[in-house]
Design an enzyme around this catalytic site. Sequence first.
Site, PDB file in Angstrom:
ATOM      1  N   LYS A  53     -29.786  48.689  33.833  1.00  0.00           N
ATOM      2  CA  LYS A  53     -31.113  49.555  34.173  1.00  0.00           C
ATOM      3  C   LYS A  53     -30.739  50.864  34.025  1.00  0.00           C
ATOM      4  O   LYS A  53     -31.540  51.734  33.545  1.00  0.00           O
ATOM      5  CB  LYS A  53     -31.641  49.091  35.543  1.00  0.00           C
ATOM      6  N   GLN A  97     -31.916  45.804  44.687  1.00  0.00           N
ATOM      7  CA  GLN A  97     -31.543  44.709  44.056  1.00  0.00           C
ATOM      8  C   GLN A  97     -31.399  43.338  44.899  1.00  0.00           C
ATOM      9  O   GLN A  97     -30.824  43.337  45.801  1.00  0.00           O
ATOM     10  CB  GLN A  97     -30.207  44.995  43.325  1.00  0.00           C
ATOM     11  N   ASP A 120     -40.694  47.384  41.374  1.00  0.00           N
ATOM     12  CA  ASP A 120     -40.463  46.254  41.245  1.00  0.00           C
ATOM     13  C   ASP A 120     -41.864  45.318  41.597  1.00  0.00           C
ATOM     14  O   ASP A 120     -41.782  43.947  41.027  1.00  0.00           O
ATOM     15  CB  ASP A 120     -39.296  45.939  42.016  1.00  0.00           C
TER      16      ASP A 120
HETATM   17  N1  GUN Z   1     -32.868  40.169  41.159  1.00  0.00           N
HETATM   18  C1  GUN Z   1     -33.405  39.297  40.039  1.00  0.00           C
HETATM   19  N2  GUN Z   1     -34.421  39.858  39.313  1.00  0.00           N
HETATM   20  C2  GUN Z   1     -34.640  41.163  39.907  1.00  0.00           C
HETATM   21  C3  GUN Z   1     -35.663  42.292  39.915  1.00  0.00           C
HETATM   22  O1  GUN Z   1     -36.413  42.128  38.788  1.00  0.00           O
HETATM   23  N3  GUN Z   1     -35.457  43.372  40.850  1.00  0.00           N
HETATM   24  C4  GUN Z   1     -34.630  43.115  41.487  1.00  0.00           C
HETATM   25  N4  GUN Z   1     -34.776  44.379  42.413  1.00  0.00           N
HETATM   26  N5  GUN Z   1     -33.943  42.258  41.877  1.00  0.00           N
HETATM   27  C5  GUN Z   1     -33.895  41.233  41.066  1.00  0.00           C
END
Ligand code: GUN
Length: 293
Positions: A53, A97, A120
């Site tokens: 990211k 995350q 998110d």
């Molecule tokens: N863990 C797995 N997929 C995601 C996501 O799209 N965002 C976040 N913050 N954690 C994740």
Amino acid sequence: MGATIIDGKRIADAVRAELRPRIAGLRARGVTPGLAAVIVGDDPASVLYVKMKSQACEEMGLHSVTLRLPADAPEAGLLAEVRGLNADPGVHGILVQQPLPSQISTMRAVSSVSVDKDVDCFHPENVGLVLIGAPRFAPATPAGVIELLVRSGNDPGGKHVVILGRSNIVGRPLAALLMQKAAGANATVTVCHSATRDLPAITRTADILVAAIGRAEFVTAAMVKPGAVVIDVGINRVADATRKSGFRTVGDVRFAEVSGVASAITPVPGGVGPMTIAMLLSNTVRAAEIAAA
Ligand code: GUN
């Protein structure tokens, strides 16, 4: 007959290309969109996602911040970091995350992110807006699945979409987005989960089958209607002694055999994964545009 491969990398590049002039427009006004990621602990898959990211941000000229907290960080420490990011005008999007270690409540963590920076779309208020068909942000992975469908010529309108998995990150919000009365939605949606009876009978009625259960190669050819479109959200590591890393990444679908039945299918890697990142960037740009308006 082999299925058409839906190339997530190519479609993600198209989404990213559409963001470039918007980012340039913001930068011309002195605004650099900023995305902050907070990671607690050192789960290798999570560390890799967060790195991807931040790399994507750098490639696109976005400001990127990564905060890494130790695996035993108390919840109060995480919440304090998020409060700091909420107040930082250089940060337009914040993600915490997941998964989080057990001493931290996922609910309190996602609820601590400012609703205007919640790229998110995990804050309960933003989840609620998705459910009532008025999204502030579209959650990244579900939005990526929809972009893949629409841009590959497989609009879900009027189709029966069967989703395997009811997680808060994929299955549940994807069902909510797909049932909206809106372009790129208007689907008839069935959500299957661990208590579903006679799963193959249901999956075989799917025009579009989305696998998001996190079980390596769970979906077999016998579970797929001939000509269906199959979207594989799974990212699973399986042991592979022939690889230097000791593992390889596979999806929730048995790609080789299902390719023989489906009309179109996403690969893993190179399907949904790149789309999640592209949609996260898109949400960050949108958050910056709203903040700058
Ligand atoms: N863990 C797995 N997929 C995601 C996501 O799209 N965002 C976040 N913050 N954690 C994740």
